[in-house]
Write a protein that holds these residues in place. Structure first.
Motif, PDB file in Angstrom:
ATOM      1  N   VAL A  94     -17.585  -2.529   2.063  1.00  0.00           N
ATOM      2  CA  VAL A  94     -17.288  -1.513   3.080  1.00  0.00           C
ATOM      3  C   VAL A  94     -15.789  -1.303   3.268  1.00  0.00           C
ATOM      4  CG1 VAL A  94     -17.499  -0.911   5.519  1.00  0.00           C
ATOM      5  CG2 VAL A  94     -19.419  -1.919   4.304  1.00  0.00           C
ATOM      6  N   ARG A  95     -15.397  -0.051   3.240  1.00  0.00           N
ATOM      7  CA  ARG A  95     -14.008   0.337   3.337  1.00  0.00           C
ATOM      8  C   ARG A  95     -13.986   1.721   3.956  1.00  0.00           C
ATOM      9  NH1 ARG A  95      -9.314  -1.056   0.664  1.00  0.00           N
ATOM     10  NH2 ARG A  95      -9.804  -3.093  -0.141  1.00  0.00           N
ATOM     11  N   ILE A  96     -13.214   1.913   5.008  1.00  0.00           N
ATOM     12  CA  ILE A  96     -13.101   3.248   5.582  1.00  0.00           C
ATOM     13  C   ILE A  96     -11.627   3.611   5.541  1.00  0.00           C
ATOM     14  CG2 ILE A  96     -13.565   4.690   7.585  1.00  0.00           C
ATOM     15  CD1 ILE A  96     -15.636   2.548   8.402  1.00  0.00           C
ATOM     16  N   GLY A  97     -11.283   4.539   4.673  1.00  0.00           N
ATOM     17  CA  GLY A  97      -9.886   4.918   4.522  1.00  0.00           C
ATOM     18  C   GLY A  97      -9.065   3.744   4.003  1.00  0.00           C
ATOM     19  N   ASP A  98      -7.756   3.787   4.286  1.00  0.00           N
ATOM     20  CA  ASP A  98      -6.892   2.721   3.782  1.00  0.00           C
ATOM     21  C   ASP A  98      -6.803   1.552   4.744  1.00  0.00           C
ATOM     22  OD1 ASP A  98      -6.229   3.932   1.434  1.00  0.00           O
ATOM     23  OD2 ASP A  98      -4.555   5.046   2.285  1.00  0.00           O
ATOM     24  N   TYR A  99      -7.225   1.763   5.973  1.00  0.00           N
ATOM     25  CA  TYR A  99      -6.905   0.767   6.994  1.00  0.00           C
ATOM     26  C   TYR A  99      -8.076  -0.085   7.450  1.00  0.00           C
ATOM     27  CZ  TYR A  99      -2.665   3.479   6.956  1.00  0.00           C
ATOM     28  OH  TYR A  99      -1.545   4.110   6.533  1.00  0.00           O
ATOM     29  N   VAL A 100      -9.296   0.383   7.276  1.00  0.00           N
ATOM     30  CA  VAL A 100     -10.436  -0.402   7.757  1.00  0.00           C
ATOM     31  C   VAL A 100     -11.191  -1.003   6.577  1.00  0.00           C
ATOM     32  CG1 VAL A 100     -12.529  -0.381   9.139  1.00  0.00           C
ATOM     33  CG2 VAL A 100     -10.645   1.134   9.725  1.00  0.00           C
ATOM     34  N   SER A 119      -8.290 -12.655  -0.189  1.00  0.00           N
ATOM     35  CA  SER A 119      -9.227 -11.658   0.318  1.00  0.00           C
ATOM     36  C   SER A 119      -8.606 -10.274   0.484  1.00  0.00           C
ATOM     37  CB  SER A 119      -9.815 -12.117   1.641  1.00  0.00           C
ATOM     38  OG  SER A 119      -8.768 -12.388   2.535  1.00  0.00           O
ATOM     39  N   HIS A 120      -7.285 -10.169   0.477  1.00  0.00           N
ATOM     40  CA  HIS A 120      -6.671  -8.858   0.709  1.00  0.00           C
ATOM     41  C   HIS A 120      -6.068  -8.245  -0.543  1.00  0.00           C
ATOM     42  CE1 HIS A 120      -7.457  -9.995   4.774  1.00  0.00           C
ATOM     43  NE2 HIS A 120      -7.131  -8.789   5.181  1.00  0.00           N
ATOM     44  N   ILE A 121      -6.547  -8.690  -1.682  1.00  0.00           N
ATOM     45  CA  ILE A 121      -6.129  -8.082  -2.944  1.00  0.00           C
ATOM     46  C   ILE A 121      -6.604  -6.627  -2.953  1.00  0.00           C
ATOM     47  CG2 ILE A 121      -6.545  -8.092  -5.442  1.00  0.00           C
ATOM     48  CD1 ILE A 121      -6.983 -11.111  -5.216  1.00  0.00           C
ATOM     49  N   THR A 122      -5.729  -5.701  -3.382  1.00  0.00           N
ATOM     50  CA  THR A 122      -6.191  -4.323  -3.486  1.00  0.00           C
ATOM     51  C   THR A 122      -6.266  -3.869  -4.935  1.00  0.00           C
ATOM     52  OG1 THR A 122      -3.944  -3.597  -3.115  1.00  0.00           O
ATOM     53  CG2 THR A 122      -5.412  -3.527  -1.230  1.00  0.00           C
TER      54      THR A 122
END
Lengths: 384, 362
Positions: free
Chosen positions: B256-262, A100-103
């Motif tokens: 959903v993604r906010i910036g690199d951390y959320v 789930s944490h693949i970027t």
């Protein structure tokens, strides 16, 4: 209290308490988080690579940065399909592997040519993977790519493989693309997807006199209708930056004859396309406007002169890249797609007659407008 | 005389927004995308004026019957057989409706975030809650809806705006690349969902205060917005691929993604989905018992328990897997559309005809 009531409350408590996770809970420290995956294909077999990073290098530490270089693991699974390859990886993964944490996802040329369907379905069907990841192509070896370090002893999570945006903003050449946009565009009729390729540059950086490899975007695959049309290098793609509204700043050396008289930094291109139809086939006129400033001046030139030279250079670059793409039967500026969206009936007719949508004559004219905002911290150089 | 009921019009609207909103925010969207793909959003917009016009039917019915219990009204003012003609289709409609919602939420839970938890555990937990609130009555369901709705709403706007970075609304075009028949079916499915607000006529005797024609129209507008939002959002995010995706709305949450951390905020959608399913299933259980007009409080509770048992059985049997379910859903919307449209038409005719007869007699 009524006995039925007691039984009710007890069973409700039991149900809600048991829901908090006997079945699907797992200990975080035991999970193996995959940070990037790659797909390869050879001899009727799919290969899947998984990159795992040491998280202690990602988290900020009180003691300051670690002295030793960060640890990166790359696993390789082989199987008849992507899913079988992933299952092959589990064999030696020791603990539960989480996807789930693949970027980022890297796809080799062989896997692309075998067909995107080969890896798309397995990835999208799986419940743990998401669509907002970055996707890259490559012609290099995956294991070398995945173990190429960042500068200093930083975790690889801050390389362009995982975080391409800040690098692209400083030098906009080929726009990084996300998984969802890649697959949305592949399904758009008439659209050509530009998939940036990663490679390893062995010589540009030295770490204490020793050469240290670094990741770079080396060019792009052009894909349309799920087939790979070919690959173009950074140099061949020189005109693409002017046609991409995402471009923030990109340098343009102003050449006059053989001499460089200055450098402009340009960005925020606005592209307008007009098509006229000659014998049912479209001819495109591009109107482009860019904004920017002067970053270097070596010789005397007026603003007017600089602009005039810059316009003709941009026109030349756009046409050059267009011709490189046409040679691969690819439509790098999405001209055909513009017809698909704006003149759907005519597009359908061309498709029905089986005509070639695009030839080297399709691009009729390019009209460039440049707005120069300032000349940096120095005045424009004027010879008296 | 003002109708005496236990809930206000606002409360009834919130119940319906939650109950229908879940259905046309979640269940119907894969069907619409599968039917007309990029043309689905324009189909919804095309059918909207027709649905708005249709709201006058339930409005006139409610007005002429003075918001009394519609079944009793039919028995006393028209003919008991007519009451049966309303009762039987709607009973089966509500049962299928509850089943579709229940099945979808349980299978989704299984495939997306609790793959190892037994279905019986998730199904029983949710169903127990629904049975409890249905037994407590319409007022309790309405209060729950009022508490749950604001957060569902806020989260909806959150996911919409957080995903603007990924959406390319140019993907909504070109229009009308599909055949007319698929656009027409798409319109019918969407209408089948919007005209569910006919439920208002069946609970009209519980509503305090007369409802106005614009109440119904606003309700339909809100409900259609709930469909168009995630539908257009899905096409803008995934393009033609939307039609392949099993849960297009949920898939947007996962972006959903906010910036690199959320990132990984999709757990918030579990709240939205479960809140909607809870209200919808509770309402259906309640309505079935209410239509059957059980003589005592005790038999009403038994009815709810039995229906819940049937639901549990239907969800648990392995014959209906998700692929079969998707075929059922198609027929469910066709059925819903037919039942509601037909019922609203003959009911209005009956109401008008009785009123005229009475007027002539007096």
């Amino acid at each position: 209290m009524n006995p039925i009531r007691i039984v009710g409350i007890a069973s409700a408590a039991l149900a809600t308490l048991s829901l908090t996770g006997c079945w699907d809970s797992s200990d975080i420290e035991k999970n193996r988080y995959v940070s990037a995956i790659a797909f390869d294909y050879a001899d009727h077999r799919h290969t899947m690579f998984a990159q795992m990073l040491d998280f202690s290098y990602v988290a900020k530490q009180e003691k300051g940065k670690s002295e030793s270089p960060p640890v990166t693991y790359v696993g390789k699974g082989v199987g008849a399909t992507v899913n079988m390859a992933a299952n092959h990886l589990y064999q030696t993964a020791q603990q539960k592997t989480l996807w789930s944490h693949i970027t980022s996802i890297v796809v080799t040329e062989a896997a692309l040519k075998e067909g995107v369907q080969g890896f798309e379905d397995a990835y999208d069907r799986f419940y743990d993977t998401r669509f907002s990841q970055w996707i890259y192509g490559t012609r290099d070896n995956i294991e070398t790519l995945f173990t190429t370090p960042d500068l200093f002893n930083m975790s690889s999570i801050s390389t362009i493989l995982h975080e391409p945006i800040s690098n692209y903003k400083q030098r906009s050449w080929i726009k990084p693309i996300r998984w969802l946009h890649f697959f949305a565009d592949i399904l758009e009729p008439g659209k050509t997807v530009v998939l940036p390729t990663l490679s390893v540059n062995q010589s540009q950086w030295k770490k204490n006199r020793e050469a240290e490899p670094k990741l770079q975007v080396s060019g792009a695959f052009l894909i349309s209708g799920k087939t790979v049309k070919g690959w173009l290098s950074n140099d061949q793609l020189i005109g693409l930056r002017w046609m991409n509204p995402g471009t923030e700043r990109t340098p343009l050396p102003i050449m006059d004859g053989g001499r460089v008289i200055g450098v402009l930094s340009l960005g925020s291109p606005k592209v307008k396309m007009r098509e006229t139809f000659v014998k049912g086939l479209p001819r495109y006129r591009i109107k482009l406007s860019v904004k920017g400033n002067i970053v270097e001046m070596n010789d005397a030139a007026t603003e007017q002169e600089m602009k005039r030279l810059a316009k003709s250079l941009i026109r030349k670059e756009i046409r050059e890249t267009f011709l490189h793409a046409v040679a691969l039967k690819a439509d790098i500026y999405q001209l055909d797609y513009s017809t698909y969206v704006h003149h759907y009936d005519r597009w359908k007719r061309i498709e029905k007659q089986g005509n070639v949508h695009l030839t080297k004559d399709s691009l009729e004219s390019i009209d460039v407008d440049i707005k120069l905002m300032h000349s940096g911290m120095l005045r424009t150089y004027v010879l008296e | 005389m003002l109708p005496k009921g236990s809930i206000t019009i606002l409360q009834a609207s919130m119940v319906l927004i939650m109950a229908i909103g879940l259905d046309n925010h979640v269940t119907i969207i894969p069907l619409l995308l599968h039917t007309a793909n990029k043309d689905s959003w324009i189909s919804v917009i095309l059918v909207l004026p027709l649905c708005l016009l249709w709201t006058l039917l339930p409005y006139w019915i409610a007005k002429k019957t003075r918001q009394t219990n519609i079944l009793s009204w039919l028995r006393t003012h028209a003919h008991p057989a007519l009451a049966l003609l309303l009762l039987v289709p709607f009973l089966s409609f509500f049962l299928t409706n509850a089943f579709v919602t229940f099945k979808e939420v349980i299978v989704w839970t299984r495939t997306s975030y609790l793959p190892e938890t037994p279905i019986l555990v998730t199904a029983l937990s949710l169903l127990a809650l629904c049975v409890y609130s249905a037994m407590k009555g319409i007022r309790s369901i309405a209060i729950c809806a009022g508490v749950l709705l604001p957060a569902v709403w806020v989260l909806g706007y959150f996911v919409m705006s957080a995903n603007f970075q990924f959406k390319r609304y140019a993907l909504l075009f070109p229009l009308f690349t599909n055949r007319f028949s698929s656009i027409a079916s798409c319109m019918m499915y969407a209408a089948g969902s919007f005209i569910e607000i006919f439920i208002l006529v069946l609970i009209q005797h519980h509503i305090r205060g007369k409802f106005k024609w614009y109440h119904l129209m606003i309700l339909v507008l809100i409900i259609s917005g709930l469909t168009i939002g995630p539908l257009a959002g899905s096409i803008a995010s995934f393009g033609y691929k939307s039609a392949q995706i099993r849960y297009p709305t949920f898939e947007q949450w996962r972006l959903v993604r906010i910036g690199d951390y959320v990132s990984h905020l999709d757990f918030l959608s579990i709240y939205q989905w479960l809140a909607g399913a809870f209200i919808r299933i509770s309402l259906m259980l309640y309505l079935i018992a209410d239509l059957l007009k059980s003589k005592s409080e005790r038999s009403r509770k038994y009815t709810i328990a039995i229906v819940a048992g049937i639901l549990l059985l239907l969800v648990a049997i392995p014959m209906i897997n998700d692929m079969v379910y998707l075929r059922i859903v198609r027929w469910y919307y066709i059925g819903a559309f037919a039942i509601i449209l037909f019922s609203s038409l003959w009911l209005l005719l009956t109401v008008v005809w009785t009123a005229r007869k009475k007027g002539a007699g007096a």
